[in-house]
Design a protein around this motif. Structure first.
Motif, PDB file in Angstrom:
ATOM      1  N   ASN A 147      -3.370   8.778   3.515  1.00  0.00           N
ATOM      2  CA  ASN A 147      -4.464   7.818   3.361  1.00  0.00           C
ATOM      3  C   ASN A 147      -5.530   8.387   2.434  1.00  0.00           C
ATOM      4  O   ASN A 147      -6.127   9.419   2.716  1.00  0.00           O
ATOM      5  N   ASN A 148      -5.743   7.708   1.313  1.00  0.00           N
ATOM      6  CA  ASN A 148      -6.774   8.099   0.354  1.00  0.00           C
ATOM      7  C   ASN A 148      -7.728   6.915   0.190  1.00  0.00           C
ATOM      8  O   ASN A 148      -7.446   5.991  -0.575  1.00  0.00           O
ATOM      9  N   SER A 155       3.195   3.082  -4.136  1.00  0.00           N
ATOM     10  CA  SER A 155       2.960   4.266  -4.967  1.00  0.00           C
ATOM     11  C   SER A 155       3.362   5.542  -4.236  1.00  0.00           C
ATOM     12  O   SER A 155       3.839   6.500  -4.848  1.00  0.00           O
ATOM     13  N   GLN A 172       0.813  -1.214   0.000  1.00  0.00           N
ATOM     14  CA  GLN A 172       0.000   0.000   0.000  1.00  0.00           C
ATOM     15  C   GLN A 172       0.851   1.272   0.000  1.00  0.00           C
ATOM     16  O   GLN A 172       0.348   2.354  -0.285  1.00  0.00           O
ATOM     17  N   LYS A 197     -10.371   6.264  -1.389  1.00  0.00           N
ATOM     18  CA  LYS A 197     -10.917   5.935  -2.709  1.00  0.00           C
ATOM     19  C   LYS A 197      -9.857   5.386  -3.652  1.00  0.00           C
ATOM     20  O   LYS A 197     -10.089   4.396  -4.351  1.00  0.00           O
ATOM     21  N   GLU A 198      -8.686   6.015  -3.704  1.00  0.00           N
ATOM     22  CA  GLU A 198      -7.664   5.623  -4.671  1.00  0.00           C
ATOM     23  C   GLU A 198      -6.547   4.785  -4.050  1.00  0.00           C
ATOM     24  O   GLU A 198      -6.149   3.765  -4.608  1.00  0.00           O
ATOM     25  N   HIS A 199      -6.031   5.215  -2.902  1.00  0.00           N
ATOM     26  CA  HIS A 199      -4.925   4.499  -2.262  1.00  0.00           C
ATOM     27  C   HIS A 199      -5.224   4.313  -0.776  1.00  0.00           C
ATOM     28  O   HIS A 199      -4.644   5.006   0.068  1.00  0.00           O
TER      29      HIS A 199
END
Length: 238
Positions: free
Chosen positions: A180-181, A151, A148, A183-185
Motif C-alpha cells: 500500500n502506497n 501495477s 489497484q 501517494k502513488e498506488h
C-alpha cells in the motif's frame, strides 16, 4: 472596440449586465456580430432590435467540421464588416492565413476511429491459476475490477500470483503495509481482501483428511444371581 461579438441566448437576454454592454456597443456604433449559442434560439425584444437584420453566425451545438465552418463564417463576416480596412495588409494576411488554416483542417481526411481494446477472458478456460501466463493474470484482475493491483502484479504469471496470494492470506497486515502506497498506488482494504477471496476459486483444492471411526463394544458383566441362573439352565440343557 470596433467589433463586438454578441453570444445570443435566453440567459444573455435576461442578463442586465449583458444588456448594458450591448447597448453601450450599439451607442458607440461598434460593428456588432451576432452569434447564436443556443439551439433554435430566435432573438426578440431588445436583443432582437439590437441584432436587427444582421447576419447571424450559428455556433450552437457545433463540433468538428461544423465548428470549423462556423469559425470560417465568422471571419468572413468580420472581413465583410471592414476588418481589413484599418490595419491594411497586416490584417488581410492574418485573416487569410487563419481562414486557410481552418479550411485546410476541415478538408483533412477523417481518421478512422480507433477500435476500443476488447479485453479477453481466456483465463476463464484455464481452471488453475498455476497454468496462467502474465496476460491471464491481467485479465483476471481486470475482470474482477482489481485495478489497484494491476501495477503491483504487472510481471506476475500464475505461479507468482499464487505465491503473492499465499503471502497476503497468511500475513495480511505485513503484506498490506508493504504494497500500500497512499501517494502513488493507494490500495483499499476492500480490494485487498477481494483479491484474496476471488483467487481461491482458481487454486487447487486441498484434499480433505479422511476420518476413520473405530468401534469398541463393551459388555457389562453379569451379576451373581443372573450368572447362577444361567449356569443352571446350561446344566439342565446338557
Amino acid at each position: 472596440s470596433r467589433f463586438v461579438l454578441i453570444c445570443m441566448s435566453s440567459n444573455y437576454k435576461k442578463s442586465t449586465n449583458c444588456k448594458a454592454e450591448a447597448e453601450y456597443a450599439f451607442n458607440r456604433k461598434s460593428k456588432i456580430i451576432p452569434l447564436i449559442v443556443e439551439p433554435q434560439y430566435k432573438a426578440d425584444g431588445w436583443l432582437g432590435f439590437l441584432a436587427g437584420s444582421k447576419i447571424y453566425v450559428d455556433f450552437a451545438d457545433k463540433e468538428g467540421e461544423e465548428l470549423d465552418k462556423a469559425f470560417v463564417s465568422l471571419i468572413e463576416e468580420l472581413k465583410r464588416n471592414g476588418l481589413n480596412d484599418t490595419n491594411g495588409n497586416k490584417d488581410n494576411t492574418l485573416t487569410d492565413r487563419t481562414v486557410s488554416q481552418i479550411r485546410s483542417k476541415s478538408e483533412e481526411p477523417k481518421k478512422e476511429p480507433e477500435q476500443p481494446c476488447v479485453q479477453t477472458r481466456e483465463y476463464l478456460n484455464i481452471p488453475l491459476a498455476s497454468m496462467w501466463n502474465e496476460q491471464h493474470v491481467q485479465e483476471f484482475l481486470n475482470y474482477h475490477q482489481l485495478d489497484q493491483l494491476l501495477s503491483i502484479c504487472e510481471s506476475m504469471d500464475g505461479e507468482a500470483l499464487i505465491e503473492f496470494h499465499q503471502s497476503c492470506e497468511t500475513k495480511p497486515d505485513i503484506m498490506y503495509g508493504l504494497i500500500n502506497n497512499p501517494k502513488e498506488h493507494p490500495l483499499s482494504f476492500g480490494i485487498y481482501f477481494k483479491f484474496i477471496a476471488k483467487l481461491k476459486k482458481y487454486l487447487p483444492q486441498k484434499p480433505r483428511p479422511k476420518i476413520h471411526f473405530q468401534y469398541k463394544f463393551v459388555y457389562s458383566p453379569l451379576n451373581t444371581t443372573e450368572s447362577a441362573t444361567t449356569d443352571e439352565k446350561t446344566n439342565q440343557a446338557l
